[in-house]
Design a protein around this motif. Structure first.
Motif, PDB file in Angstrom:
ATOM      1  N   PRO A 164     -15.924  -1.747   1.061  1.00 15.26           N
ATOM      2  CA  PRO A 164     -14.664  -2.889   0.992  1.00 15.26           C
ATOM      3  C   PRO A 164     -15.027  -4.154   1.071  1.00 15.26           C
ATOM      4  O   PRO A 164     -14.430  -4.931   0.462  1.00 15.26           O
ATOM      5  CB  PRO A 164     -13.888  -2.425   2.427  1.00 15.26           C
ATOM      6  N   ARG A 165     -16.106  -4.692   1.991  1.00 14.04           N
ATOM      7  CA  ARG A 165     -16.690  -5.888   1.934  1.00 14.04           C
ATOM      8  C   ARG A 165     -17.158  -6.540   0.662  1.00 14.04           C
ATOM      9  O   ARG A 165     -16.711  -7.505   0.309  1.00 14.04           O
ATOM     10  CB  ARG A 165     -17.623  -5.890   3.189  1.00 14.04           C
ATOM     11  N   VAL A 166     -17.815  -5.529   0.147  1.00 13.75           N
ATOM     12  CA  VAL A 166     -18.476  -6.118  -1.104  1.00 13.75           C
ATOM     13  C   VAL A 166     -17.546  -6.400  -2.154  1.00 13.75           C
ATOM     14  O   VAL A 166     -17.505  -7.345  -3.144  1.00 13.75           O
ATOM     15  CB  VAL A 166     -19.513  -5.182  -1.656  1.00 13.75           C
ATOM     16  N   THR A 167     -16.388  -5.419  -2.437  1.00 19.02           N
ATOM     17  CA  THR A 167     -15.245  -5.414  -3.298  1.00 19.02           C
ATOM     18  C   THR A 167     -14.601  -6.705  -3.214  1.00 19.02           C
ATOM     19  O   THR A 167     -14.309  -7.353  -4.103  1.00 19.02           O
ATOM     20  CB  THR A 167     -14.490  -4.219  -3.339  1.00 19.02           C
ATOM     21  N   ALA A 168     -14.263  -6.944  -2.138  1.00 18.28           N
ATOM     22  CA  ALA A 168     -13.491  -8.194  -1.655  1.00 18.28           C
ATOM     23  C   ALA A 168     -14.394  -9.508  -1.962  1.00 18.28           C
ATOM     24  O   ALA A 168     -13.667 -10.334  -2.424  1.00 18.28           O
ATOM     25  CB  ALA A 168     -13.003  -8.312  -0.142  1.00 18.28           C
ATOM     26  N   LEU A 169     -15.428  -9.587  -1.572  1.00 15.01           N
ATOM     27  CA  LEU A 169     -16.498 -10.560  -1.813  1.00 15.01           C
ATOM     28  C   LEU A 169     -16.541 -10.761  -3.339  1.00 15.01           C
ATOM     29  O   LEU A 169     -16.439 -12.069  -3.850  1.00 15.01           O
ATOM     30  CB  LEU A 169     -17.793 -10.386  -1.375  1.00 15.01           C
ATOM     31  N   SER A 226     -14.754  -9.855  -5.709  1.00 15.45           N
ATOM     32  CA  SER A 226     -13.426 -10.336  -6.288  1.00 15.45           C
ATOM     33  C   SER A 226     -13.099 -11.890  -6.181  1.00 15.45           C
ATOM     34  O   SER A 226     -12.655 -12.666  -7.024  1.00 15.45           O
ATOM     35  CB  SER A 226     -12.288  -9.658  -5.662  1.00 15.45           C
ATOM     36  N   ARG A 227     -13.462 -12.309  -4.953  1.00 15.75           N
ATOM     37  CA  ARG A 227     -13.090 -13.839  -4.535  1.00 15.75           C
ATOM     38  C   ARG A 227     -14.257 -14.530  -5.363  1.00 15.75           C
ATOM     39  O   ARG A 227     -13.779 -15.793  -5.911  1.00 15.75           O
ATOM     40  CB  ARG A 227     -13.525 -14.101  -3.003  1.00 15.75           C
ATOM     41  N   ILE A 228     -15.525 -14.387  -5.551  1.00 16.31           N
ATOM     42  CA  ILE A 228     -16.416 -15.015  -6.106  1.00 16.31           C
ATOM     43  C   ILE A 228     -16.201 -15.105  -7.678  1.00 16.31           C
ATOM     44  O   ILE A 228     -16.122 -16.081  -8.324  1.00 16.31           O
ATOM     45  CB  ILE A 228     -17.982 -14.535  -5.973  1.00 16.31           C
ATOM     46  N   GLY A 229     -15.831 -13.964  -8.247  1.00 14.66           N
ATOM     47  CA  GLY A 229     -15.341 -13.707  -9.435  1.00 14.66           C
ATOM     48  C   GLY A 229     -14.225 -14.869  -9.907  1.00 14.66           C
ATOM     49  O   GLY A 229     -14.263 -15.342 -11.011  1.00 14.66           O
ATOM     50  N   ARG A 230     -13.104 -14.894  -9.037  1.00 16.87           N
ATOM     51  CA  ARG A 230     -12.129 -15.506  -9.256  1.00 16.87           C
ATOM     52  C   ARG A 230     -12.491 -17.175  -9.298  1.00 16.87           C
ATOM     53  O   ARG A 230     -12.035 -18.151 -10.152  1.00 16.87           O
ATOM     54  CB  ARG A 230     -10.986 -15.303  -8.323  1.00 16.87           C
ATOM     55  N   THR A 250     -11.040 -15.058 -23.414  1.00 16.74           N
ATOM     56  CA  THR A 250     -12.195 -15.621 -23.966  1.00 16.74           C
ATOM     57  C   THR A 250     -13.060 -16.183 -22.765  1.00 16.74           C
ATOM     58  O   THR A 250     -14.386 -16.090 -22.859  1.00 16.74           O
ATOM     59  CB  THR A 250     -11.887 -16.716 -25.036  1.00 16.74           C
ATOM     60  N   VAL A 251     -12.725 -16.704 -21.859  1.00 14.54           N
ATOM     61  CA  VAL A 251     -13.407 -17.461 -20.827  1.00 14.54           C
ATOM     62  C   VAL A 251     -13.966 -16.360 -19.877  1.00 14.54           C
ATOM     63  O   VAL A 251     -15.187 -16.340 -19.803  1.00 14.54           O
ATOM     64  CB  VAL A 251     -12.424 -18.432 -19.840  1.00 14.54           C
ATOM     65  N   GLN A 252     -13.136 -15.350 -19.721  1.00 11.23           N
ATOM     66  CA  GLN A 252     -13.835 -13.994 -19.110  1.00 11.23           C
ATOM     67  C   GLN A 252     -14.938 -13.406 -19.675  1.00 11.23           C
ATOM     68  O   GLN A 252     -15.860 -12.962 -19.141  1.00 11.23           O
ATOM     69  CB  GLN A 252     -12.840 -12.913 -18.661  1.00 11.23           C
TER      70      GLN A 252
END
Length: 213
Positions: A137-142, A144-148, A170-172
Motif C-alpha cells: 500500500p505504501r509503495v502504490t501510494a508513493l 502514484s504521487r510521484i507519477g502524477r 502522448t505525454v504519458q
C-alpha cells in the motif's frame, strides 16, 4: 541566581538546534544510504543493519528514526524523489526556449531520470512490494504521487495543452517510453539504441504538439 538561570536557559536553547541539526544529518545519511543499498543490493540484500553501516550510524540510531524496514525504504525513495523533482525544476531553467530543441531536451531529461540510481532503487522497491503485503500500500501510494508529479512537470516543460484530445496520452507515452528505456539499461549499456529512440520520439512528439497547438 536569576543570572545563572538565564545563562542555563540560553545554553539549553543553543544546544537544542545543534542536536536537531545532527538528527537531520543522521536521517539524511540513512535515507541516501538506503537508496544506494537498494540500487546495488536489491530488497533482499538491503537490511536496516546494512544501511546503518553504510550511513556510519548504529542500528539503534537507525531504528530511532525509522521504526521498521518499510518505514526506512519508503521514506528513502520519497526523499530522493523529492530531490529529483526539485532538480528537474532547476534544470528546466536551462532548457531551450521553445520548438524542437526544447522538446528534445525535455525528453532527454526525462529519460535521464529513468536511467539513474533513483529508478534502479525504486524498481527494486516496486518488485518487493508485489510480494510484501505490508509494503504494497505504501509503495502504490508513493508511485502514484510521484507519477502524477512527473506527468505534471512534463506537461509544463513541454508546454503541452491537455485540453486537446490525445495530448495527455502522448505525454504519458513519453514517460512510459522513458521508463522502458530505463528497464533496458538495467541489463546492458544501451546508449546507442536509446539515443536513436530519443531522437526519433522527440521528433514525433514535437510534431504532435505543434499540430495540436
Amino acid at each position: 541566581m536569576g543570572v545563572v538561570t538565564d545563562h542555563s536557559t540560553a545554553t539549553a536553547r543553543s544546544v537544542r538546534p545543534a542536536k536537531q541539526d545532527r538528527s537531520r544529518a543522521t536521517r539524511r545519511r540513512l535515507l541516501e544510504a538506503a537508496v544506494a543499498c537498494l540500487a546495488e543490493r536489491g530488497w533482499s540484500g538491503s537490511t536496516v543493519a546494512v544501511v546503518a553501516e553504510r550511513a556510519g550510524v548504529s542500528r539503534g540510531a537507525a531504528q530511532h528514526h525509522f521504526r521498521t524496514r518499510e518505514d526506512l525504504f519508503t521514506a528513502a525513495i520519497e526523499h530522493v524523489a523529492e530531490e529529483w523533482l526539485a532538480t528537474l525544476r532547476e534544470h528546466a531553467r536551462t532548457l531551450p526556449d521553445s520548438g524542437a530543441p526544447r522538446t528534445r531536451a525535455v525528453v532527454e531529461m526525462l529519460v535521464g531520470v529513468y536511467t539513474g540510481t533513483l529508478f534502479r532503487a525504486a524498481l527494486h522497491l516496486w518488485v518487493a512490494a508485489a510480494d510484501e503485503a505490508r509494503l504494497r500500500p505504501r509503495v502504490t501510494a508513493l508511485e502514484s504521487r510521484i507519477g502524477r508529479e512527473a506527468h505534471r512537470l512534463a506537461v509544463e516543460f513541454l508546454g503541452a495543452d491537455e485540453n486537446v484530445p490525445g495530448v495527455r496520452e502522448t505525454v504519458q507515452a513519453t514517460l512510459d517510453m522513458a521508463r522502458g528505456l530505463g528497464l533496458a539499461t538495467l541489463l546492458r549499456d544501451d546508449t546507442p539504441r536509446r539515443t536513436a529512440i530519443v531522437r526519433e520520439w522527440s521528433r514525433i512528439l514535437d510534431s504532435a504538439l505543434r499540430r495540436d497547438g
